[in-house]
Design a protein around this motif. Structure first.
Motif, PDB file in Angstrom:
ATOM      1  N   GLY A  33       1.079  15.115   4.159  1.00 26.91           N
ATOM      2  CA  GLY A  33       0.519  13.797   4.459  1.00 26.91           C
ATOM      3  C   GLY A  33       0.549  12.839   3.283  1.00 26.91           C
ATOM      4  N   VAL A  34       0.678  11.554   3.588  1.00 25.99           N
ATOM      5  CA  VAL A  34       0.728  10.538   2.537  1.00 25.99           C
ATOM      6  C   VAL A  34      -0.606  10.401   1.812  1.00 25.99           C
ATOM      7  CG1 VAL A  34       2.546   9.193   3.627  1.00 25.99           C
ATOM      8  CG2 VAL A  34       0.154   8.683   4.166  1.00 25.99           C
ATOM      9  N   THR A  35      -1.688  10.899   2.421  1.00 28.45           N
ATOM     10  CA  THR A  35      -2.988  10.798   1.765  1.00 28.45           C
ATOM     11  C   THR A  35      -3.056  11.626   0.495  1.00 28.45           C
ATOM     12  OG1 THR A  35      -3.828  12.539   3.238  1.00 28.45           O
ATOM     13  CG2 THR A  35      -4.235  10.251   3.883  1.00 28.45           C
ATOM     14  N   ALA A  36      -2.067  12.493   0.273  1.00 34.49           N
ATOM     15  CA  ALA A  36      -2.031  13.292  -0.954  1.00 34.49           C
ATOM     16  C   ALA A  36      -1.555  12.482  -2.155  1.00 34.49           C
ATOM     17  CB  ALA A  36      -1.139  14.510  -0.761  1.00 34.49           C
ATOM     18  N   MET A  37      -1.022  11.293  -1.906  1.00 35.05           N
ATOM     19  CA  MET A  37      -0.514  10.456  -2.993  1.00 35.05           C
ATOM     20  C   MET A  37      -1.588   9.494  -3.478  1.00 35.05           C
ATOM     21  SD  MET A  37       3.398   9.400  -2.086  1.00 35.05           S
ATOM     22  CE  MET A  37       2.885   8.224  -0.835  1.00 35.05           C
ATOM     23  N   PRO A  38      -1.417   8.913  -4.673  1.00 34.40           N
ATOM     24  CA  PRO A  38      -2.335   7.863  -5.124  1.00 34.40           C
ATOM     25  C   PRO A  38      -2.353   6.711  -4.117  1.00 34.40           C
ATOM     26  CG  PRO A  38      -0.928   8.590  -6.931  1.00 34.40           C
ATOM     27  CD  PRO A  38      -0.400   9.244  -5.692  1.00 34.40           C
ATOM     28  N   GLY A  39      -3.542   6.312  -3.708  1.00 37.00           N
ATOM     29  CA  GLY A  39      -3.662   5.236  -2.724  1.00 37.00           C
ATOM     30  C   GLY A  39      -3.214   5.630  -1.336  1.00 37.00           C
ATOM     31  N   GLY A  40      -3.164   6.927  -1.067  1.00 38.39           N
ATOM     32  CA  GLY A  40      -2.615   7.404   0.199  1.00 38.39           C
ATOM     33  C   GLY A  40      -3.383   6.968   1.427  1.00 38.39           C
ATOM     34  N   GLN A  41      -4.706   6.845   1.305  1.00 36.86           N
ATOM     35  CA  GLN A  41      -5.497   6.416   2.459  1.00 36.86           C
ATOM     36  C   GLN A  41      -5.115   4.989   2.868  1.00 36.86           C
ATOM     37  OE1 GLN A  41      -7.398   8.083   4.359  1.00 36.86           O
ATOM     38  NE2 GLN A  41      -8.020   9.915   3.224  1.00 36.86           N
ATOM     39  N   ALA A  79      -0.391   2.836  10.027  1.00 34.21           N
ATOM     40  CA  ALA A  79      -0.978   2.947  11.366  1.00 34.21           C
ATOM     41  C   ALA A  79      -1.101   1.561  11.993  1.00 34.21           C
ATOM     42  CB  ALA A  79      -2.339   3.625  11.281  1.00 34.21           C
ATOM     43  N   TRP A  80      -1.511   0.574  11.215  1.00 34.95           N
ATOM     44  CA  TRP A  80      -1.625  -0.795  11.712  1.00 34.95           C
ATOM     45  C   TRP A  80      -0.260  -1.329  12.129  1.00 34.95           C
ATOM     46  CZ3 TRP A  80      -2.196  -5.684   8.250  1.00 34.95           C
ATOM     47  CH2 TRP A  80      -2.425  -6.824   9.051  1.00 34.95           C
ATOM     48  N   ARG A  81       0.741  -1.100  11.303  1.00 32.81           N
ATOM     49  CA  ARG A  81       2.076  -1.606  11.623  1.00 32.81           C
ATOM     50  C   ARG A  81       2.654  -0.916  12.865  1.00 32.81           C
ATOM     51  NH1 ARG A  81       5.980  -4.783   9.999  1.00 32.81           N
ATOM     52  NH2 ARG A  81       8.171  -4.147   9.863  1.00 32.81           N
ATOM     53  N   SER A  82       2.344   0.349  13.047  1.00 28.49           N
ATOM     54  CA  SER A  82       2.907   1.101  14.170  1.00 28.49           C
ATOM     55  C   SER A  82       2.163   0.884  15.479  1.00 28.49           C
ATOM     56  CB  SER A  82       2.922   2.600  13.839  1.00 28.49           C
ATOM     57  OG  SER A  82       3.741   2.858  12.718  1.00 28.49           O
ATOM     58  N   THR A  83       0.842   0.660  15.380  1.00 24.75           N
ATOM     59  CA  THR A  83       0.024   0.602  16.592  1.00 24.75           C
ATOM     60  C   THR A  83      -0.650  -0.745  16.834  1.00 24.75           C
ATOM     61  OG1 THR A  83      -2.007   1.358  15.495  1.00 24.75           O
ATOM     62  CG2 THR A  83      -0.482   3.051  16.287  1.00 24.75           C
ATOM     63  N   GLY A  84      -0.746  -1.565  15.779  1.00 27.01           N
ATOM     64  CA  GLY A  84      -1.418  -2.851  15.923  1.00 27.01           C
ATOM     65  C   GLY A  84      -2.916  -2.769  15.760  1.00 27.01           C
ATOM     66  N   VAL A  85      -3.429  -1.596  15.393  1.00 25.45           N
ATOM     67  CA  VAL A  85      -4.882  -1.444  15.217  1.00 25.45           C
ATOM     68  C   VAL A  85      -5.172  -0.785  13.885  1.00 25.45           C
ATOM     69  CG1 VAL A  85      -5.374  -1.317  17.673  1.00 25.45           C
ATOM     70  CG2 VAL A  85      -4.884   0.785  16.424  1.00 25.45           C
ATOM     71  N   CYS A  88      -2.217   3.603   2.353  1.00 27.90           N
ATOM     72  CA  CYS A  88      -0.878   3.688   2.926  1.00 27.90           C
ATOM     73  C   CYS A  88      -0.957   4.121   4.383  1.00 27.90           C
ATOM     74  CB  CYS A  88      -0.030   4.664   2.116  1.00 27.90           C
ATOM     75  SG  CYS A  88       1.628   4.942   2.781  1.00 27.90           S
ATOM     76  N   TYR A  89      -1.756   5.136   4.655  1.00 26.55           N
ATOM     77  CA  TYR A  89      -1.898   5.629   6.031  1.00 26.55           C
ATOM     78  C   TYR A  89      -2.423   4.521   6.936  1.00 26.55           C
ATOM     79  CZ  TYR A  89      -3.259   8.517   9.983  1.00 26.55           C
ATOM     80  OH  TYR A  89      -3.381   9.058  11.239  1.00 26.55           O
ATOM     81  N   ALA A  90      -3.437   3.801   6.463  1.00 27.53           N
ATOM     82  CA  ALA A  90      -4.014   2.735   7.274  1.00 27.53           C
ATOM     83  C   ALA A  90      -3.000   1.618   7.536  1.00 27.53           C
ATOM     84  CB  ALA A  90      -5.267   2.184   6.575  1.00 27.53           C
ATOM     85  N   ALA A  91      -2.236   1.255   6.491  1.00 30.81           N
ATOM     86  CA  ALA A  91      -1.262   0.176   6.635  1.00 30.81           C
ATOM     87  C   ALA A  91      -0.175   0.556   7.624  1.00 30.81           C
ATOM     88  CB  ALA A  91      -0.656  -0.161   5.278  1.00 30.81           C
ATOM     89  N   ASN A 128       0.789  -1.226   0.000  1.00 31.11           N
ATOM     90  CA  ASN A 128       0.000   0.000   0.000  1.00 31.11           C
ATOM     91  C   ASN A 128       0.824   1.280   0.000  1.00 31.11           C
ATOM     92  OD1 ASN A 128      -3.081  -0.666   0.379  1.00 31.11           O
ATOM     93  ND2 ASN A 128      -1.975  -2.113   1.672  1.00 31.11           N
ATOM     94  N   CYS A 129       2.064   1.191   0.434  1.00 30.85           N
ATOM     95  CA  CYS A 129       2.892   2.398   0.542  1.00 30.85           C
ATOM     96  C   CYS A 129       4.051   2.431  -0.433  1.00 30.85           C
ATOM     97  CB  CYS A 129       3.438   2.541   1.966  1.00 30.85           C
ATOM     98  SG  CYS A 129       2.168   2.941   3.182  1.00 30.85           S
ATOM     99  N   ALA A 130       4.709   1.282  -0.625  1.00 27.89           N
ATOM    100  CA  ALA A 130       5.878   1.232  -1.517  1.00 27.89           C
ATOM    101  C   ALA A 130       6.838   2.370  -1.214  1.00 27.89           C
ATOM    102  CB  ALA A 130       5.449   1.262  -2.975  1.00 27.89           C
ATOM    103  N   GLY A 131       7.225   2.483   0.068  1.00 30.25           N
ATOM    104  CA  GLY A 131       8.051   3.596   0.500  1.00 30.25           C
ATOM    105  C   GLY A 131       9.356   3.732  -0.255  1.00 30.25           C
ATOM    106  N   HIS A 132       9.895   2.602  -0.727  1.00 31.10           N
ATOM    107  CA  HIS A 132      11.169   2.676  -1.452  1.00 31.10           C
ATOM    108  C   HIS A 132      11.042   3.436  -2.769  1.00 31.10           C
ATOM    109  CE1 HIS A 132       9.026  -0.815  -3.035  1.00 31.10           C
ATOM    110  NE2 HIS A 132       9.819  -0.810  -4.087  1.00 31.10           N
ATOM    111  N   LEU A 133       9.793   3.680  -3.221  1.00 30.79           N
ATOM    112  CA  LEU A 133       9.583   4.386  -4.484  1.00 30.79           C
ATOM    113  C   LEU A 133       9.425   5.897  -4.309  1.00 30.79           C
ATOM    114  CD1 LEU A 133       7.094   2.018  -6.363  1.00 30.79           C
ATOM    115  CD2 LEU A 133       9.594   2.068  -6.469  1.00 30.79           C
ATOM    116  N   TRP A 134       9.333   6.371  -3.068  1.00 32.57           N
ATOM    117  CA  TRP A 134       9.099   7.808  -2.923  1.00 32.57           C
ATOM    118  C   TRP A 134       9.745   8.461  -1.702  1.00 32.57           C
ATOM    119  CZ3 TRP A 134       6.564   9.220   1.564  1.00 32.57           C
ATOM    120  CH2 TRP A 134       5.796   8.230   2.199  1.00 32.57           C
TER     121      TRP A 134
END
Length: 261
Positions: free
Chosen positions: A240-248, A255-261, A250-253, A100-106
């Motif tokens: 915010g990452v929500t400004a990118m394609p599929g950003g919502q 948040a889940w990885r950082s908080t577990g929820v 990415c944000y959710a993914a 969902n984020c592909a951080g290595h691309l941006w």
């Protein structure tokens, strides 16, 4: 002659073997992390930041997730189930974030970016033998390619509409210009290992100077030029990452990885 096949591993044995295999794969995929943890087997290389390596690591993680889910949890002890749950969370969230984020691309990062990571390498790549000197120089010589892979990834992401915020890019450009302008003797890659390296390699100064100049500084320069000339003019203004394609997603993914929820 007994041709009876050995019994299949128990759930506990399967989990132990899977965990050990995953750890070995993780160390090989991230040699600099291995060095940081005291595993010096991969000291002669840097992390492979190519698109192919990222794809292969995702496939590896997916394989381990499938194998983990085949282990019957009801046959594990309570503490083993905790281990299995943690490993499953690590694999699931890593894969979800990658998809969902592909951080290595941006990602262009002034705090933990490639230009920061490489400067800190001698802190963990300590020197106590001639081999340590040789492997450190091998890493220095690989730094130019690391920046070329980073540029290729960002260029690929740009074509898909992914970019870091302008403010991040501007801050990294300033860091790069500062590093490029410095005397080599003032860089941590030179100062930190110098005294130890000279004990095992009288040619350290000449070898390190050449490697830093031809690989690192050249790579920093190419990276700066790419950020300034190609990426910054097309980068997003929004933070915010929500400004990118599929950003919502990415944000959710994340948040889940950082908080577990």
């Amino acid at each position: 002659m007994n041709n009876t096949p050995p019994p299949p591993p128990t759930a506990s044995e399967a989990l132990t073997a899977l965990g050990q295999d995953y750890w070995e794969e993780a160390m090989a995929f991230s040699p600099t992390w291995a060095t940081y943890l005291g595993d010096r087997r991969y000291d002669d290389r840097l992390n492979d930041r190519s698109l192919k390596a990222h794809e292969e690591w995702s496939s590896t993680q997916q394989h381990f997730l499938v194998e983990l889910r085949r282990i019957p949890r009801q046959d594990l002890t309570a503490s083993e189930r905790v281990t299995a749950d943690i490993l499953e969370f690590e694999l699931e969230t890593s894969l979800e974030s990658s998809r969902n984020c592909a951080g290595h691309l941006w990602e262009v990062d002034q705090l933990y970016g490639l230009q920061v990571q490489l400067m800190g390498l001698p802190n963990s790549h300590t020197i106590s033998s001639a081999r340590d000197v040789e492997t450190l120089l091998s890493r220095y010589l690989a730094m130019g390619k690391a920046f070329d892979d980073k540029i290729a990834n960002l260029r690929h992401g740009l074509a898909k509409g992914y970019t870091a915020p302008q403010i991040n890019i501007k801050r990294v450009i300033a860091q790069l210009e500062d590093l490029i302008a410095r005397d080599i003797e003032s860089l941590s890659l030179w100062k930190t290992p110098r005294d130890s390296a000279m004990k095992f390699s009288p040619s350290w100064e000449a070898d390190a100077r050449a490697a830093i100049q031809d690989s690192l500084v050249a790579g920093l320069t190419r990276y700066r030029d790419f950020l300034s000339d190609e990426l910054l003019p097309k980068a997003r203004v929004e933070i915010g990452v929500t400004a990118m394609p599929g950003g919502q997603g990415c944000y959710a993914a994340r948040a889940w990885r950082s908080t577990g929820v």
